[in-house]
Design a protein around this motif. Structure first.
Motif, PDB file in Angstrom:
ATOM      1  N   VAL A  95       1.060  -1.200  -0.051  1.00 60.42           N
ATOM      2  CA  VAL A  95       0.118  -0.012   0.013  1.00 60.42           C
ATOM      3  C   VAL A  95       0.891   1.082   0.010  1.00 60.42           C
ATOM      4  O   VAL A  95       0.670   2.151  -0.656  1.00 60.42           O
ATOM      5  CB  VAL A  95      -0.779  -0.008   1.093  1.00 60.42           C
ATOM      6  N   GLU A  96       1.950   1.240   0.726  1.00 61.50           N
ATOM      7  CA  GLU A  96       2.788   2.372   0.911  1.00 61.50           C
ATOM      8  C   GLU A  96       3.485   2.609  -0.409  1.00 61.50           C
ATOM      9  O   GLU A  96       3.505   3.835  -0.752  1.00 61.50           O
ATOM     10  CB  GLU A  96       3.890   2.195   1.825  1.00 61.50           C
ATOM     11  N   ASP A  97       3.827   1.686  -1.305  1.00 66.29           N
ATOM     12  CA  ASP A  97       4.385   1.882  -2.543  1.00 66.29           C
ATOM     13  C   ASP A  97       3.374   2.452  -3.347  1.00 66.29           C
ATOM     14  O   ASP A  97       3.656   3.318  -4.326  1.00 66.29           O
ATOM     15  CB  ASP A  97       5.114   0.571  -2.980  1.00 66.29           C
ATOM     16  N   ARG A  98       2.067   1.987  -3.513  1.00 74.17           N
ATOM     17  CA  ARG A  98       1.261   2.463  -4.352  1.00 74.17           C
ATOM     18  C   ARG A  98       0.824   4.048  -3.963  1.00 74.17           C
ATOM     19  O   ARG A  98       0.731   4.687  -4.946  1.00 74.17           O
ATOM     20  CB  ARG A  98       0.074   1.525  -4.475  1.00 74.17           C
ATOM     21  N   ILE A  99       0.879   4.032  -2.814  1.00 73.65           N
ATOM     22  CA  ILE A  99       0.392   5.616  -2.512  1.00 73.65           C
ATOM     23  C   ILE A  99       1.668   6.355  -2.757  1.00 73.65           C
ATOM     24  O   ILE A  99       1.460   7.741  -3.181  1.00 73.65           O
ATOM     25  CB  ILE A  99       0.356   5.557  -0.849  1.00 73.65           C
ATOM     26  N   GLY A 100       2.746   6.138  -2.765  1.00 70.74           N
ATOM     27  CA  GLY A 100       3.929   6.689  -3.009  1.00 70.74           C
ATOM     28  C   GLY A 100       3.901   7.400  -4.632  1.00 70.74           C
ATOM     29  O   GLY A 100       3.950   8.521  -5.173  1.00 70.74           O
ATOM     30  N   GLY A 101       3.411   6.418  -5.347  1.00 66.92           N
ATOM     31  CA  GLY A 101       3.286   6.748  -6.880  1.00 66.92           C
ATOM     32  C   GLY A 101       2.104   7.722  -7.153  1.00 66.92           C
ATOM     33  O   GLY A 101       2.143   8.699  -7.793  1.00 66.92           O
ATOM     34  N   LEU A 102       0.991   7.516  -6.304  1.00 63.77           N
ATOM     35  CA  LEU A 102      -0.221   8.404  -6.395  1.00 63.77           C
ATOM     36  C   LEU A 102       0.283   9.715  -5.902  1.00 63.77           C
ATOM     37  O   LEU A 102      -0.242  10.677  -6.377  1.00 63.77           O
ATOM     38  CB  LEU A 102      -1.204   7.853  -5.669  1.00 63.77           C
ATOM     39  N   GLU A 103       0.934   9.956  -4.899  1.00 63.65           N
ATOM     40  CA  GLU A 103       1.405  11.213  -4.244  1.00 63.65           C
ATOM     41  C   GLU A 103       2.293  11.887  -5.313  1.00 63.65           C
ATOM     42  O   GLU A 103       2.400  13.234  -5.294  1.00 63.65           O
ATOM     43  CB  GLU A 103       2.257  10.980  -3.276  1.00 63.65           C
ATOM     44  N   ARG A 104       2.914  11.106  -6.342  1.00 60.55           N
ATOM     45  CA  ARG A 104       3.774  12.053  -7.142  1.00 60.55           C
ATOM     46  C   ARG A 104       2.898  12.439  -8.392  1.00 60.55           C
ATOM     47  O   ARG A 104       3.283  13.176  -9.330  1.00 60.55           O
ATOM     48  CB  ARG A 104       4.993  10.977  -7.783  1.00 60.55           C
ATOM     49  N   GLY A 105       1.511  11.892  -8.402  1.00 59.64           N
ATOM     50  CA  GLY A 105       0.656  12.459  -9.618  1.00 59.64           C
ATOM     51  C   GLY A 105      -0.059  11.602 -10.381  1.00 59.64           C
ATOM     52  O   GLY A 105      -0.655  11.687 -11.422  1.00 59.64           O
ATOM     53  N   ALA A 106       0.274  10.293 -10.098  1.00 59.96           N
ATOM     54  CA  ALA A 106      -0.127   9.290 -10.944  1.00 59.96           C
ATOM     55  C   ALA A 106      -1.637   9.170 -10.906  1.00 59.96           C
ATOM     56  O   ALA A 106      -2.209   9.318  -9.739  1.00 59.96           O
ATOM     57  CB  ALA A 106       0.406   7.709 -10.646  1.00 59.96           C
ATOM     58  N   ASP A 107      -2.426   9.101 -11.847  1.00 61.30           N
ATOM     59  CA  ASP A 107      -3.693   8.790 -12.089  1.00 61.30           C
ATOM     60  C   ASP A 107      -4.196   7.358 -11.524  1.00 61.30           C
ATOM     61  O   ASP A 107      -5.350   7.166 -11.115  1.00 61.30           O
ATOM     62  CB  ASP A 107      -4.390   9.029 -13.130  1.00 61.30           C
ATOM     63  N   ASP A 108      -3.333   6.490 -11.881  1.00 58.71           N
ATOM     64  CA  ASP A 108      -3.880   4.937 -11.542  1.00 58.71           C
ATOM     65  C   ASP A 108      -2.466   4.038 -11.719  1.00 58.71           C
ATOM     66  O   ASP A 108      -1.453   4.711 -11.892  1.00 58.71           O
ATOM     67  CB  ASP A 108      -4.564   4.463 -12.842  1.00 58.71           C
TER      68      ASP A 108
END
Length: 234
Positions: free
Chosen positions: A87-100
């Motif tokens: 979950v932490e890794d996925r959140i990291g990508g989303l925090e950088r601006g990824a949409d999906d």
């Protein structure tokens, strides 16, 4: 100029890059691929695609840095691929601006559907003219949003989420309902919604730590309150 939507795929694994590109081309997209972040960064400085698919773990310029650079100047939808499924890794990508995001290994059919959903929400019919709700002025045709402080820069998915709230003021939505309505997922990681709500609050709330418009309804979900509420709970 091609009439087909364009997709840029940035993936350092040659086999994955080739297979992804072939599947997307079979779905009718014009696809350009890059094997490293630096090459993609240079190319994207002048021309942006309709959708960007980027591996998070790239040599040199990684996927996070590439996504951040693109996000500073564009709301082009970004689908991030990651081999790290926490979950932490996925959140990291989303925090950088990824949409999906998609966690490797993934089904190519799912990749096709995710790209279609991102593109459909970006270029689909607006369905309404410009309107004002609470502190927001929303232009569905231009996909633009303003507050009293000026225009707000949103990612593609942030805009979709905000538009959904703005069109349904005062209604409470669970995270699962938002995943289905905004992301088109019938299942998925609800933390995705949490991250995007937090990012929206940072952009539209006078004090993101004490939101008065985009409210949490404890045990239920989220509600957009156009008039605000000085006693709103976070």
């Amino acid at each position: 100029m091609s009439a087909h939507p364009s997709v840029v795929v940035v993936e350092d694994d040659a086999t994955v890059r080739t297979v992804v590109a072939d599947y997307l081309r079979a779905d009718g997209y014009d696809v350009v691929t890059y094997g490293d972040g630096a090459s993609a960064l240079a190319a994207l400085a002048s021309v942006l695609p309709d959708v960007l698919v980027v591996d998070r773990m790239l040599p040199g310029v990684n996927g996070d840095d590439l996504c951040s650079d693109v996000r500073r100047r564009s709301d082009v939808p970004v689908l991030m691929l990651t081999a790290r499924g926490s979950v932490e890794d996925r959140i990291g990508g989303l925090e950088r601006g990824a949409d999906d995001y998609l966690t490797k290994p993934f089904a190519m059919r799912e990749l096709q559907l995710r790209v279609r959903a991102l593109l459909r929400r970006r270029v689909g019919a607006a369905g309404a003219g410009e309107f004002t709700v609470g502190p927001l002025r929303v232009d569905p045709v231009g996909r633009r949003v303003w507050t009293a402080a000026g225009e707000v820069t949103l990612t593609s998915r942030e805009y979709d989420l905000l538009l959904h709230f703005a069109r349904h003021p005062e209604r409470v939505f669970t995270r699962d309902e938002l995943l289905e309505a905004v992301w088109g997922w019938t299942f998925g990681e609800a933390t995705t919604v949490t991250v995007h709500v937090r990012r929206l609050r940072e952009k539209i709330e006078p004090d993101p730590h004490a939101p008065i418009h985009l409210r949490t309804v404890w045990g239920a979900g989220y509600r957009f309150v156009p008039g605000g509420d000085a006693h709103a709970a976070r």
